[in-house]
Scaffold this active site. Structure first.
Site: not given
Length: 262
Positions: A111, A135, A207, A210, A233, A242
């Site tokens: 990110r 995150k 993004h 990414r 994730h 995806y």
């Protein structure tokens, strides 16, 4: 005319279905538009119940349709290469930094906040790995390919010392012209400028790289759970969006190449 007290949950569900399917006089509504209509109906019946104008709320159990999944916007490998080449179009310290930044974004799937948050000691040029803080302060180690390693090495040798001389010894990997940590906003500017020079008319964001990282891995045969780990994730469900892009690509290739596809 039907009285509010006579409306049933089945009636509200049928109303929602009619919105989604449409008829000869009304085109079908998209999920978002139908959801807004159902929310209005639910609010109306909630009001009637609160005012004691009806004994029950028939719309309470009818849920608005979920919004459609937004497919990630990836660009082709050729467009990525054009973007990276445009970022390092000259040998100025800023251009060398910009190429290193974009190569790292695409080469690691980081990110933008993770990339600009990196310190010099968080990338191991020998083993080719970078430690990213994602995150929820969740840390992961991601391999970095040879192109990104070469670009970052060139930046560390030829560009970063000059940028650092203007500052007060920041440990940040990517520095601005004042020697401080490069901001997210400045990284956005770097990307937009490179996209413009590359002649890419599509809307490109950090993004996008990414998304392209993940899509190109899956197109190349990578397992979705491996891509999940690389992206950081928490759930494979997030990564599976995806695979929808990849299936669309398969359909496109099939439709173009198979003699009986048309």
């Amino acid at each position: 005319m039907t009285e509010p007290a006579d409306v049933s949950e089945t009636d509200v569900s049928a109303f929602l279905m009619s919105l989604r399917e449409g008829d000869s006089e009304h085109p079908p509504l998209a999920a978002n538009s139908a959801a807004r209509a159902v929310v209005a109906v639910r609010g109306f019946h909630r009001f009637l119940l609160r005012e004691r104008l009806t004994p029950v709320d028939p719309a309470r159990g009818v849920r608005p349709p979920p919004p459609p999944k937004r497919l990630p916007k990836a660009i082709s490998v050729e467009d990525v290469e054009a973007l990276l080449t445009a970022a390092g179009a000259d040998e100025t310290p800023r251009a060398v930094r910009d190429r290193a930044l974009l190569e790292l974004l695409y080469g690691s799937g980081a990110r933008i906040s993770e990339a600009v948050g990196l310190d010099v000691d968080e990338i191991d040029m020998t083993s080719g790995a970078v430690r990213l803080l994602g995150k929820g302060s969740k840390e992961r180690v991601v391999p970095v390919g040879s192109y990104a390693r070469e670009a970052v090495s060139a930046y560390l040798v030829r560009a970063r010392p000059g940028l650092a001389a203007a500052g007060d010894g920041s440990p940040a990997l990517f520095l601005n012209v004042r020697g401080g940590r490069l901001s997210r906003q400045s990284a956005w500017t770097v990307l937009r400028a490179a996209a413009e020079r590359a002649g890419l008319r599509k809307q490109i964001s950090p993004h996008t790289l990414r998304h392209s990282f993940a899509t190109h891995l899956l197109d190349g045969g990578a397992d979705v759970r491996v891509v999940q780990e690389l992206l950081g994730h928490a759930s494979v469900t997030t990564t599976q969006v995806y695979t929808l892009v990849t299936v669309d690509r398969l359909r496109e290739v099939y439709a173009t190449a198979h003699p009986r596809a048309r």
